[in-house]
Design an enzyme around this catalytic site. Structure first.
Site, PDB file in Angstrom:
ATOM      1  N   GLU A  76       1.083  -1.094   8.734  1.00  0.00           N
ATOM      2  CA  GLU A  76      -0.238   0.180   9.101  1.00  0.00           C
ATOM      3  C   GLU A  76      -0.517   0.144  10.637  1.00  0.00           C
ATOM      4  O   GLU A  76      -0.152   1.400  10.947  1.00  0.00           O
ATOM      5  CB  GLU A  76      -0.954  -0.090   8.579  1.00  0.00           C
ATOM      6  CG  GLU A  76      -2.475   1.298   8.595  1.00  0.00           C
ATOM      7  CD  GLU A  76      -2.527   2.623   8.077  1.00  0.00           C
ATOM      8  OE1 GLU A  76      -2.751   3.341   9.319  1.00  0.00           O
ATOM      9  OE2 GLU A  76      -1.525   2.842   7.078  1.00  0.00           O
ATOM     10  N   GLN A  93       0.804  -1.208  -0.085  1.00  0.00           N
ATOM     11  CA  GLN A  93      -0.101   0.107   0.065  1.00  0.00           C
ATOM     12  C   GLN A  93       1.254   1.004   0.023  1.00  0.00           C
ATOM     13  O   GLN A  93       0.336   2.506  -0.660  1.00  0.00           O
ATOM     14  CB  GLN A  93      -0.631   0.344   1.085  1.00  0.00           C
ATOM     15  CG  GLN A  93      -2.299   1.165   1.515  1.00  0.00           C
ATOM     16  CD  GLN A  93      -3.287   1.670   2.594  1.00  0.00           C
ATOM     17  OE1 GLN A  93      -3.383   2.068   2.620  1.00  0.00           O
ATOM     18  NE2 GLN A  93      -3.159  -0.002   2.595  1.00  0.00           N
ATOM     19  N   ASP A 139       0.288   3.630   5.850  1.00  0.00           N
ATOM     20  CA  ASP A 139       0.479   3.495   4.553  1.00  0.00           C
ATOM     21  C   ASP A 139       0.474   4.593   3.805  1.00  0.00           C
ATOM     22  O   ASP A 139       0.988   5.416   2.900  1.00  0.00           O
ATOM     23  CB  ASP A 139      -0.142   2.246   4.522  1.00  0.00           C
ATOM     24  CG  ASP A 139       0.580   1.056   4.808  1.00  0.00           C
ATOM     25  OD1 ASP A 139       1.455   1.009   4.744  1.00  0.00           O
ATOM     26  OD2 ASP A 139      -0.544  -0.161   4.969  1.00  0.00           O
ATOM     27  N   GLY A 153      -8.933  21.576  18.998  1.00  0.00           N
ATOM     28  CA  GLY A 153      -8.549  22.405  18.453  1.00  0.00           C
ATOM     29  C   GLY A 153      -8.525  23.414  20.078  1.00  0.00           C
ATOM     30  O   GLY A 153      -9.524  22.717  20.908  1.00  0.00           O
ATOM     31  N   GLY A 154      -9.203  24.513  20.177  1.00  0.00           N
ATOM     32  CA  GLY A 154      -9.635  25.753  20.690  1.00  0.00           C
ATOM     33  C   GLY A 154     -11.368  25.623  20.735  1.00  0.00           C
ATOM     34  O   GLY A 154     -11.677  26.246  21.717  1.00  0.00           O
TER      35      GLY A 154
END
Length: 420
Positions: A138, A16, A167, A246-247
């Site tokens: 993977e 892959q 991969d 995130g914030g």
């Protein structure tokens, strides 16, 4: 004009990570010559087979727009052909175990002797160091690159993700390295080695978690749910469930039909800029000014309560209705789309992100198309090659062998039966 038209790729990759890279280059117009073992080919041709006698989807969905040549690189004539291919091509891509090319007699030094302009691009599990000779797949890459330790819920085990960031993610990184090396060669006239280690690629995709690791030295991660719940942090970035990363706090919430549909969910972000609109939508207008709810810092210890209330509202709507209501108000939401829904998505089909491909032995199948769109270089997704389908064509048109020479090559066993 195709963006990479005229570039020849010698594709020694399998499974892959490498094929993802070379397929992307093929989509952009490079002539990708996939080298496969006579009579065997890429291992994925026969892995997870769903239609007897046909190449698997695992193979066909990773090898579009390529040509296949069967070649025994251990055979003396095969080595001669490989040498000619190295002389002719611009880039050699491989994801063998460390040292495999050296054992074949084609070390980097030898490749440079044959073609000083050749770019040698490699996928490896780890970069130089204690683990560089370890075998990596993977999920190993996800674990070694920091993804698993930061995926899942705080009170549960580490988890790998369904996205193939080890991969396919590494293949994308390698493709960028190859194009950059080609650009550099235009100025320097020389080839160079390009290495994409799977651990490195996963870590690059986990950079926000590395960010949070350093933030921990200066105090708790206030946007993580456990902060609002009063649970102390340890010394490493924790698993944060479905927090946004995130914030802006975010959660996956149930939608109408969740009792029977495992994907009847939406992702809902309580972005500060649209807080008042969220309050109106869910029927809590007093939260806009109520003490303890009006500002983001005040809400941190009430996120469970807030999202429970939002979920009471989302459970009365389908995930698409949530989108229809929230998007005009700039409230960030997103439906949890199943693979079935994605395959059937007309918008993705219109842009070529989902395509149907005809194949001579398995019939029509659906695949992912090129995820990157160039305005002046459209991509046509063509089927993957049958094993050795282009052997004779490559010997004649690419390497310049004539009929008599080709007969001798076939007789030598260097290219298998070459009956395609």
């Amino acid at each position: 004009m195709k963006a990479l038209e005229g570039v020849k790729i010698l594709d020694f990759t399998h499974v892959q990570s490498g094929p993802t890279c070379t397929q992307l280059l093929a989509w952009f117009g490079a002539d990708v010559i996939k080298v496969e073992r006579p009579g065997v080919g890429d291992a994925t041709r026969k892995q997870l087979v769903d239609i007897p006698g046909a190449d698997s989807l695992y193979f066909t969905m990773l090898n579009h727009n390529k040509r296949s040549i069967e070649l025994n690189s251990k055979n003396a004539t095969g080595k001669e052909i490989l040498t000619r291919l190295i002389e002719t091509c611009d880039v050699m891509v491989e994801n063998f175990a460390p040292g495999a090319l050296d054992r074949m007699g084609f070390s980097w030094e030898r490749i440079q002797e044959i073609n000083p302009r050749m770019i040698l691009a490699s996928v490896k599990g780890f970069g130089p160091g204690n683990y560089e000779n370890c075998k990596v797949y993977e999920n190993v890459a996800q674990c070694a690159g920091g993804a698993a330790s930061t995926t899942g819920f705080r009170d549960g085990p580490p988890l790998v993700t369904g996205a193939q960031i080890g991969d396919s993610g590494t293949g994308l990184h390698l493709a960028l390295g190859i194009v950059t090396a080609l650009f550099h060669r235009e100025k320097s006239g020389k080839g160079q080695k390009v290495l994409a280690a799977m651990q490195d690629g996963v870590l690059n995709l986990c950079r926000v978690k590395l960010r949070d690791q350093q933030r921990l030295e200066h105090g708790p991660l206030t946007e993580y749910s456990q902060y609002g719940e009063g649970i102390p942090f340890d010394d490493a970035t924790p698993r944060a469930g479905n927090d946004s990363g995130g914030g802006q706090p975010g959660r996956i919430l149930k939608c109408k039909g969740w009792e029977t549909d495992p994907n009847a969910y939406t992702y809902f972000i309580t972005q500060a800029a649209v807080w008042e609109r969220i309050c109106d939508v869910i029927g809590e207008p007093e939260w806009k000014t109520r003490e303890g709810y009006a500002t983001p810092p005040e809400r941190l210890d009430k996120l469970n309560e807030i999202f429970e209330r939002i979920e009471q509202w989302t459970m009365t709507k389908t995930k698409y209705e949530v989108m229809d209501i929230c998007n005009p108000l700039d409230i960030p939401v997103g439906p949890i789309l199943s693979t079935k829904e994605l395959i059937e998505d007309e918008g993705l089909r219109k842009t070529g992100t989902i395509v149907d491909v005809d194949h001579p032995t398995r019939g029509r199948y659906t695949s992912v198309g090129c995820p990157i769109k160039l305005s002046d270089s459209p991509v046509e997704v063509m089927r993957s090659p049958l094993l050795g389908e282009h052997t004779l064509e490559i010997l004649k048109d690419v390497l310049g062998y004539d009929g008599t020479a080709i007969e001798k090559i076939v007789e030598s066993g260097a290219v298998g039966a070459a009956s395609k």
